[in-house]
Design an enzyme around this catalytic site. Structure first.
Site, PDB file in Angstrom:
ATOM      1  N   GLU A   1       5.976   9.280  -7.136  1.00 29.08           N
ATOM      2  CA  GLU A   1       7.199  10.172  -7.904  1.00 29.08           C
ATOM      3  C   GLU A   1       8.741   9.226  -7.609  1.00 29.08           C
ATOM      4  O   GLU A   1       8.222   8.488  -5.975  1.00 29.08           O
ATOM      5  CB  GLU A   1       7.280  11.282  -7.249  1.00 29.08           C
ATOM      6  CG  GLU A   1       6.128  12.286  -7.556  1.00 29.08           C
ATOM      7  CD  GLU A   1       5.845  12.474  -9.371  1.00 29.08           C
ATOM      8  OE1 GLU A   1       7.607  12.162  -9.672  1.00 29.08           O
ATOM      9  OE2 GLU A   1       5.006  12.816  -9.474  1.00 29.08           O
TER      10      GLU A   1
ATOM     11  N   CYS B   1      15.415  14.071  -5.309  1.00 31.64           N
ATOM     12  CA  CYS B   1      15.309  12.979  -5.974  1.00 31.64           C
ATOM     13  C   CYS B   1      15.632  13.751  -7.216  1.00 31.64           C
ATOM     14  O   CYS B   1      15.351  12.578  -8.990  1.00 31.64           O
ATOM     15  CB  CYS B   1      13.701  12.875  -5.853  1.00 31.64           C
ATOM     16  SG  CYS B   1      12.634  14.269  -6.058  1.00 31.64           S
TER      17      CYS B   1
HETATM   18  P1  NAP Z   1      11.070   4.677   0.606  1.00 27.66           P
HETATM   19  O1  NAP Z   1      11.898   3.714   1.642  1.00 27.66           O
HETATM   20  O2  NAP Z   1      10.733   4.050  -0.529  1.00 27.66           O
HETATM   21  O3  NAP Z   1       9.459   5.245   1.748  1.00 27.66           O
HETATM   22  C1  NAP Z   1       9.035   5.854   1.019  1.00 27.66           C
HETATM   23  C2  NAP Z   1       7.189   6.354   1.772  1.00 27.66           C
HETATM   24  O4  NAP Z   1       7.086   5.129   1.682  1.00 27.66           O
HETATM   25  C3  NAP Z   1       8.122   6.111   3.023  1.00 27.66           C
HETATM   26  O5  NAP Z   1       6.908   7.324   3.961  1.00 27.66           O
HETATM   27  C4  NAP Z   1       7.505   5.245   3.901  1.00 27.66           C
HETATM   28  O6  NAP Z   1       7.210   4.978   5.278  1.00 27.66           O
HETATM   29  C5  NAP Z   1       6.825   4.045   2.872  1.00 27.66           C
HETATM   30  N1  NAP Z   1       6.701   3.413   2.698  1.00 27.66           N
HETATM   31  C6  NAP Z   1       7.743   2.170   3.230  1.00 27.66           C
HETATM   32  N2  NAP Z   1       7.149   0.654   3.041  1.00 27.66           N
HETATM   33  C7  NAP Z   1       5.491   1.212   2.665  1.00 27.66           C
HETATM   34  C8  NAP Z   1       4.530  -0.234   3.346  1.00 27.66           C
HETATM   35  N3  NAP Z   1       5.014  -0.633   3.371  1.00 27.66           N
HETATM   36  N4  NAP Z   1       3.295   0.645   3.150  1.00 27.66           N
HETATM   37  C9  NAP Z   1       3.008   2.027   3.220  1.00 27.66           C
HETATM   38  N5  NAP Z   1       3.969   2.735   3.330  1.00 27.66           N
HETATM   39  C10 NAP Z   1       5.171   2.650   2.842  1.00 27.66           C
HETATM   40  O7  NAP Z   1      12.248   5.956  -0.338  1.00 27.66           O
HETATM   41  P2  NAP Z   1      12.717   6.405   0.765  1.00 27.66           P
HETATM   42  O8  NAP Z   1      13.361   6.601   1.654  1.00 27.66           O
HETATM   43  O9  NAP Z   1      12.004   7.720   1.883  1.00 27.66           O
HETATM   44  O10 NAP Z   1      12.935   8.398   0.009  1.00 27.66           O
HETATM   45  C11 NAP Z   1      14.648   8.358  -0.743  1.00 27.66           C
HETATM   46  C12 NAP Z   1      14.121   7.917  -2.101  1.00 27.66           C
HETATM   47  O11 NAP Z   1      12.785   8.303  -2.379  1.00 27.66           O
HETATM   48  C13 NAP Z   1      14.929   8.067  -3.113  1.00 27.66           C
HETATM   49  O12 NAP Z   1      15.154   6.787  -4.082  1.00 27.66           O
HETATM   50  C14 NAP Z   1      14.351   9.188  -4.021  1.00 27.66           C
HETATM   51  O13 NAP Z   1      15.152   9.443  -4.936  1.00 27.66           O
HETATM   52  C15 NAP Z   1      13.153   9.072  -3.530  1.00 27.66           C
HETATM   53  N6  NAP Z   1      11.989  10.386  -4.122  1.00 27.66           N
HETATM   54  C16 NAP Z   1      11.651  10.782  -5.008  1.00 27.66           C
HETATM   55  C17 NAP Z   1      11.287  11.645  -5.593  1.00 27.66           C
HETATM   56  C18 NAP Z   1       9.777  12.070  -5.913  1.00 27.66           C
HETATM   57  O14 NAP Z   1       9.423  13.691  -6.024  1.00 27.66           O
HETATM   58  N7  NAP Z   1      10.028  11.666  -7.486  1.00 27.66           N
HETATM   59  C19 NAP Z   1      11.194  13.009  -3.764  1.00 27.66           C
HETATM   60  C20 NAP Z   1      12.116  12.454  -2.608  1.00 27.66           C
HETATM   61  C21 NAP Z   1      12.824  10.924  -2.596  1.00 27.66           C
HETATM   62  P3  NAP Z   1       8.752   4.423   6.502  1.00 27.66           P
HETATM   63  O15 NAP Z   1       9.592   5.592   6.317  1.00 27.66           O
HETATM   64  O16 NAP Z   1       8.150   4.614   8.160  1.00 27.66           O
HETATM   65  O17 NAP Z   1       9.075   3.404   5.859  1.00 27.66           O
END
Ligand code: NAP
Length: 699
Positions: free
Chosen positions: A270, A309
């Site tokens: 997602e 999102c």
């Molecule tokens: P993100 O930086 O991509 O992180 C998402 C998750 O991935 C976090 O738990 C992060 O952990 C983890 N992660 C990052 N690098 C990783 C790795 N190498 N291995 C394992 N896990 C890893 O996104 P975010 O900043 O938290 O969220 C914002 C984004 O999410 C926005 O772009 C938004 O549009 C999107 N979003 C989408 C939805 C949907 O349902 N489609 C819902 C909410 C948000 P850490 O925090 O520990 O780095």
């Protein structure tokens, strides 16, 4: 039971060292910490690290203990477990609300996250009991006859994957994000390892503590990683599932990891999307649709400080209305009070962290060559009870993109904050083209009262969207809103949105199960599904089935009744009683002219009624009520003189725990003297338990 060394309030106010929950124990790291800050004050609230976790042991523990304990429960038992969990979390909600403020959330934002998440558990609990069997195998669709004599048939079933579900969540919904994935996973019967985003993991960890404290979840069914997932993703295989929510870049990176690819690990993604909302040309300023549109755009920009999102990133409006729409949005944005959510007048809190604030500013800068700033000050901001320097506050920013049809950037750059871009169109085809330039979105919405226009837009845009919200004056009042994913409906979207699907009722549960096509004899397949399939071997009940208590009934017990000869007088009498004088029952010549009948035919509902007369045992007994009938088909006409017999077979059972009775589904076939099935259906009854007293239903 969790032991609180400090009261939950004190616990919330000091900088905590977050712990992971691995192999049934709380684990505290001793190095490599990252600091999480209060979004409003900038003060450190927690430190987080997963240093020292043994990820292979966590995976094995989930696979051994978690799988075992969940496999012993039926779907209904797991569904009841979700309800108990939801009730426990609800009783602790004040603690979650208090801590949630540190994420920058207002009370309303927190409600979506906390109670929205708990509500998802309730919905899955209800759906699990209503729509899934009280058994461990889910039956997917109807059986397929594969041989002429019915001795060889096909049936799809779903069983839980035998690995672990790794949930990687985004920072913006620390509670809902965890619960919306856990509900379908646990209902499916799969254990989970939850990894919240670090920035707001302190709230997830608090809720997770309460999940463990509830004592409701069986051993090994859930574990928590606060911090990095280490080498976990390299240890997974084809029986595991990764459900990722977050940015497109992280999602794509994780999905393309060698091990995920090579082992064929099921990966749901997602990701971000630039969701749009379209105003149709008939929705001029004097219409309710116009006002509803403006309200919705403003709400989506400001709720959760735009960190959803599903938020409206692109407002697509007729060129003739673009100025007046912008003005109306600006008027409302002007009134939004930004600041510390602890102050009750505040309507919009802060972004989750200063790092997020920096990121949103960068994205606005990237959009600036292609857009005009029509509202909002990026540099200066007045905040109530807060500090605009140390807190992650941000003004709502409205941009305008002229010529958006030729500008892919405005459909691609996601500023994950209170930012939206207005863009104009001349024709509906152009509006649809603009919508689809998002290359796949979680949700789109259309505001307008002209259903022909709405229809055209839906047909042209639906394949680019996971969900479409259609709002007019009739639906606006009770709408759940553009940005609210509902547990009943699919959440996910094609293309840029990740190509995944979550929620959607039982569809979401099936993501954690494997569908298998079984082929074999009806008797074998009945044994596996615990649902009687036509032509399976039956057994003779020790007495009339209506005299048997719930526990005494077994699937496949069958009764063949005496026969009854249908007469013209029966047809006349039924017509008289019901008032149904349709010509095919009453007029010999007219009936004969009908292509389906040769002469006057008996009412189908008479056959159903007289069938009950043949199979029902009239005295007071364990059968409490008949509450409906499913899948009724009249397959052959019944004429005066026909002799009808009923086959009556126990098809499926589901006990309503705590109620003292269960649901029993019976398969009915009405057969004529030529051995033809003339009608077929299921009847649904409530049958008392032999051992528990019947409790009156509250509903
Ligand atoms: P993100 O930086 O991509 O992180 C998402 C998750 O991935 C976090 O738990 C992060 O952990 C983890 N992660 C990052 N690098 C990783 C790795 N190498 N291995 C394992 N896990 C890893 O996104 P975010 O900043 O938290 O969220 C914002 C984004 O999410 C926005 O772009 C938004 O549009 C999107 N979003 C989408 C939805 C949907 O349902 N489609 C819902 C909410 C948000 P850490 O925090 O520990 O780095």
């Amino acid at each position: 039971m969790v032991t609180w060394l400090l009261s939950p309030i004190e616990y919330n106010l000091i900088m905590r060292t977050l712990q992971s929950f691995a192999q049934g124990q709380w684990h505290q790291a001793d190095s490599k910490f990252q600091i999480c800050h209060n979004a409003i004050t900038g003060v450190p609230v927690a430190k987080i690290s997963s240093q020292g976790l043994d990820f292979a042991a966590m995976r094995d523990y989930a696979r051994d203990k978690g799988q075992d304990s969940l496999a012993q429960m039926t779907f209904h038992e797991r569904a009841l477990m979700l309800k108990e969990l939801a009730l426990h979390l609800l009783s602790k909600k004040d603690d979650f609300y208090r801590l949630s403020q540190a994420t920058g959330a207002t009370r309303q934002d927190s409600w979506i996250d906390i109670e929205g998440g708990i509500g998802t558990l309730f919905v899955y609990s209800g759906k699990g009991r209503r729509e899934m069997p009280d058994h461990t195998v889910y039956i997917d669709g109807a059986y397929e006859p594969l041989s002429k004599d019915g001795s060889f048939i096909g049936q799809h079933i779903c069983t839980p994957m035998q690995g672990v579900a790794v949930h990687i969540n985004a920072f913006n919904f620390p509670c809902w994000g965890m619960l919306e994935k856990l509900a379908p996973t646990l209902l499916a019967g799969m254990p989970a390892i939850v990894k919240p985003a670090s920035d707001t993991a302190y709230l997830t960890e608090l809720m997770f503590r309460e999940m463990i404290a509830s004592g409701v979840l069986p051993e090994g069914s859930v574990q928590l990683i606060c911090g990095s997932t280490g080498n976990l993703l390299d240890l997974l295989d084809g029986q595991d599932v990764v459900a990722f929510t977050g940015s497109r870049s992280t999602g794509q990176y994780l999905k393309s990891l060698d091990n995920i690819q090579q082992q064929g690990v099921r990966f749901t993604m997602e990701a971000d999307s630039l969701n749009c909302s379209i105003l149709t040309p008939d929705a001029t300023p004097d219409t309710p649709e116009f006002q509803a549109y403006v309200n919705e755009v403003v709400r989506e920009m400001t709720v959760k400080c735009g960190q959803k999102c599903t938020a409206i990133r692109r407002a697509i409006v007729p060129n003739a209305l673009i100025d007046v729409v912008s003005e109306a949005i600006i008027n409302q944005l002007d009134k939004v009070i930004i600041g510390n959510p602890a102050n009750k007048s505040v309507q919009m809190g802060a972004l989750a962290s200063l790092a997020q604030q920096q990121e949103v500013r960068e994205k606005i800068a990237q959009l600036s060559p292609f857009t005009k700033l029509v509202y909002g000050n990026i540099e200066e901001l007045e905040v109530v009870d807060g500090d605009a320097i140390t807190g992650a506050f941000m003004a709502p920013i409205l941009l305008r993109a002229d010529g958006a049809l030729n500008c892919p950037q405005v459909h691609d750059i996601e500023a994950f904050g209170p930012v939206s871009t207005v863009m104009g169109y001349d024709t509906l085809a152009e509006a649809a083209q603009l919508a689809n330039m998002g290359e796949g979105s979680l949700v789109g919405s259309i505001f307008g009262y002209d259903d022909d226009m709405v229809n055209e837009l839906v047909i042209k845009t639906a394949s680019y969207h996971g969900r479409l919200l259609l709002i007019n004056r009739d639906s606006a009042k009770h709408s759940s809103g553009h940005g609210s994913p509902l547990p009943h409906l699919t959440h996910g979207g094609p293309g840029r949105a990740g190509g995944g699907e979550e929620l959607g009722g039982i569809r979401g549960v099936l993501h954690y199960m494997q569908r298998t096509a079984l082929q074999g004899s009806p008797t074998t397949l009945t044994r596996i599904t615990q649902q009687y399939l036509p032509a399976a071997k039956t057994t003779e009940p020790p007495k009339h089935p209506f005299k048997l208590y719930f526990e005494e009934l077994t699937v496949g017990q069958s009764l063949t009744t005496d026969s009854r000869t249908i007469s013209l007088a029966d047809i006349e009498a039924f017509a008289e009683l019901s008032g149904d004088r349709f010509y095919a029952h009453m007029d010999e010549d007219a009936a004969a002219r009908n292509p389906f009948f040769e002469q006057r035919v008996a009412h189908g509902y008479f056959i159903v009624s007289m069938a009950a007369g043949l199979f029902v045992y009239p005295e007071e007994g364990p059968v409490l009520a008949n509450y409906g009938l499913d899948d009724l088909r009249f397959t052959e006409p019944v004429y005066p003189g026909d002799e009808i017999t009923i086959h009556f077979t126990c098809k499926q059972k589901a006990y309503r725990r705590g109620k003292g009775y269960g649901e029993v589904r019976w398969f009915i076939q009405a057969i004529n003297q030529g051995d033809e099935v003339v009608a077929q259906y299921d009847i649904l009854t409530l049958v008392a338990s032999k051992y528990e007293p019947v409790v009156e239903d509250e509903n």
